[in-house]
Design a protein around this motif. Structure first.
Motif, short mmCIF file in Angstrom:
data_model
loop_
_atom_site.label_atom_id
_atom_site.label_comp_id
_atom_site.label_asym_id
_atom_site.label_seq_id
_atom_site.Cartn_x
_atom_site.Cartn_y
_atom_site.Cartn_z
N ARG A 114 -6.26 -6.18 8.76
CA ARG A 114 -7.25 -5.20 9.22
C ARG A 114 -7.08 -4.90 10.70
O ARG A 114 -7.09 -3.75 11.13
N ARG A 136 -5.10 5.64 9.88
CA ARG A 136 -3.80 6.26 10.19
C ARG A 136 -3.96 7.62 10.86
O ARG A 136 -3.30 7.93 11.85
N GLN A 178 -8.39 2.50 -1.38
CA GLN A 178 -8.11 1.92 -0.06
C GLN A 178 -7.98 3.02 0.99
O GLN A 178 -7.04 3.04 1.80
N PRO A 202 1.82 -2.65 8.24
CA PRO A 202 1.30 -1.75 9.26
C PRO A 202 2.39 -1.07 10.08
O PRO A 202 2.27 0.10 10.43
N TYR A 209 -3.40 -3.43 11.56
CA TYR A 209 -3.22 -2.06 11.08
C TYR A 209 -3.82 -1.07 12.07
O TYR A 209 -3.20 -0.07 12.44
N ARG A 220 -7.18 2.96 5.05
CA ARG A 220 -5.88 3.08 5.69
C ARG A 220 -5.64 4.52 6.16
O ARG A 220 -5.08 4.76 7.24
N HIS A 250 3.97 1.69 7.95
CA HIS A 250 3.07 2.84 7.83
C HIS A 250 3.01 3.62 9.15
O HIS A 250 3.04 4.85 9.16
N SER A 292 0.36 4.95 -0.04
CA SER A 292 -0.48 3.80 0.29
C SER A 292 -1.20 3.28 -0.94
O SER A 292 -1.29 2.08 -1.17
#
Length: 447
Positions: A291, A77, A70, A372, A294, A73, A375, A242
């Motif tokens: 999606r 980020r 994944q 989200p 985030y 992310r 994070h 993550s």
């Protein structure tokens, strides 16, 4: 300054709605196609063979969750700031490094697939005739899960382009299902078609990423991974948190299906899978919102102050909660009709499974902004804690109610989802209302 912050917060929420609308347009089309090929699958294979297909497909999805890193992310980020600064070489090094992580995950997935299929196939009630096909299908699926290019597209906020790429899967599956149905359906035929179509989508995503950002997506950046690590401090820690979070999520999402296959049987797995497919289709908005949210939260954390950041999270959560209530309403009023319409009378028994799974899907939808926010607030470890709590409750609940069959397992999923929702909500509330990295980052931008 306050007016500017408010305008930024409002534009963030509008972008969430706009990007979600783009994805919904594509997924709406995909949902229609999905209903078509799912009906062909269930009716052409029958309950028993659909159960075998479901167990193999569920195993592959679980492996994707466990070994698929994944990396999108991580691209979103860390890549958002590079895009904001127009540092395209840094964005390219980050993206290609995440592509390397995808490949390492695929290799690990093949090794785990060998152990899972050949070592535990009997425990999953998997027909011996399908063991080899299941292994190669799982290998293909983990290689098809390329995550880095999707992160590039999302970091650039080109959700419109993602719609066109992701349309290859539903279109391809409908065409393949019709051909297989016409010439005589077998489990192996569907498995081969599904994996080839997913691999085509992966190739298309890389092509799209290159087209959208040719100044960054270059092969020469593959050898610059050390520089990518130096330019993105904390990347490995964030990535590991993550990844473990997503792994736990995969166990929560696909573990119950495998538990039904192992504890109850293949036919029960077929019923559970169809009911799960319907609730996943109804709750598809959760994945779409994740999606969009985030990417938007990553952007907002460097553009608005802490108070407006909290308002954005609250508005998104309330909108998602309304959508979750709609999911439950549809499951209660039309769930049995959908099951019979898609699979036939032998699938009517899945109606009692549908309701608790709809509750779980609605809770997932309502919590769409939580992870989200955690994070973006540099609290990925707390998201991991919440997933761990959910998985622990799920395993305990399944072992407690296993004698009640697939219905008991479905309610165990709903109960664990409720506990997980409360835990994640509490951690998110704490992150939003206590001084920390999110507030400090916002204050630094404003001053």
């Amino acid at each position: 300054m306050q007016l500017q912050s408010l305008q930024t917060q409002q534009s963030s929420f509008k972008r969430i709605l706009l990007n979600t609308a783009w994805l919904l347009g594509g997924k709406g089309f995909g949902a229609v196609c999905g209903i078509a090929y799912l009906a062909i699958l269930t009716r052409s294979l029958g309950l028993k063979d659909f159960g075998h297909f479901s167990l193999i497909f569920g195993t592959a999805l679980a492996l994707q969750g466990i070994t698929g890193v994944q990396s999108w992310r991580t691209v979103v980020r860390y890549g958002t700031s590079h895009i904001h600064e127009e540092a395209w070489d840094r964005f390219g090094r980050l993206s290609m490094f995440c592509g390397l992580l995808d490949m390492l995950g695929a290799v690990a997935g093949c090794l785990i697939a060998f152990v899972a299929i050949y070592g535990f196939g009997e425990a999953l009630d998997l027909n011996a005739a399908y063991v080899n096909e299941a292994f190669w299908f799982c290998c293909g699926m983990v290689w098809a899960l390329v995550s880095a290019p999707t992160g590039v597209v999302r970091a650039l906020h080109r959700f419109d382009s993602a719609v066109y790429v992701e349309a290859t899967v539903p279109i391809g599956r409908v065409i393949a299902a019709l051909l297989i149905w016409h010439f005589g359906a077998t489990v192996g035929d569907f498995l081969l078609a599904w994996v080839l179509i997913d691999m085509l989508e992966a190739i298309c995503y890389w092509v799209m990423a290159r087209k959208l950002c040719p100044q960054s997506i270059k092969l020469r950046h593959l050898g610059e991974w050390r520089q990518a690590l130096a330019e993105n401090p904390g990347l490995i820690r964030f990535f590991l948190f993550s990844h473990v979070t997503v792994t736990l999520d995969a166990a929560v999402r696909f573990g119950p299906l495998l538990a039904v296959g192992g504890l109850v049987g293949t036919r029960a797995a077929g019923l559970y899978r169809l009911a799960s497919q319907i609730t996943q289709a109804l709750g598809k908005l959760s994945m779409l919102l994740t999606r969009v949210v985030y990417a938007e939260v990553a952007r907002a954390k460097v553009a608005i102050d802490a108070a407006e950041f909290r308002k954005l999270a609250l508005r998104t959560s309330l909108a998602a909660a309304v959508a979750g209530a709609i999911v439950i309403f549809i499951a209660l009023t039309a769930g049995e009709t959908l099951l019979v319409w898609l699979g036939g009378e032998e699938f009517r028994g899945g109606a009692v499974i549908l309701v608790p799974l709809a509750v779980a899907a609605s809770l997932e939808l309502a919590s769409v902004a939580f992870e989200p926010v955690l994070h973006a607030s540099s609290r990925a470890g707390q998201a991991l804690i919440a997933r761990g709590i959910t998985l622990s409750i799920l395993v305990t609940a399944i072992l407690t109610v296993k004698d009640h069959g697939s219905v008991g397992i479905a309610w165990a999923v709903a109960f664990a989802s409720g506990v997980g929702y409360l835990a994640t909500a509490a951690l998110t509330y704490r992150a939003l209302h206590s001084p920390g990295p999110a507030a400090a980052a916002a204050d630094q931008i404003l001053t």
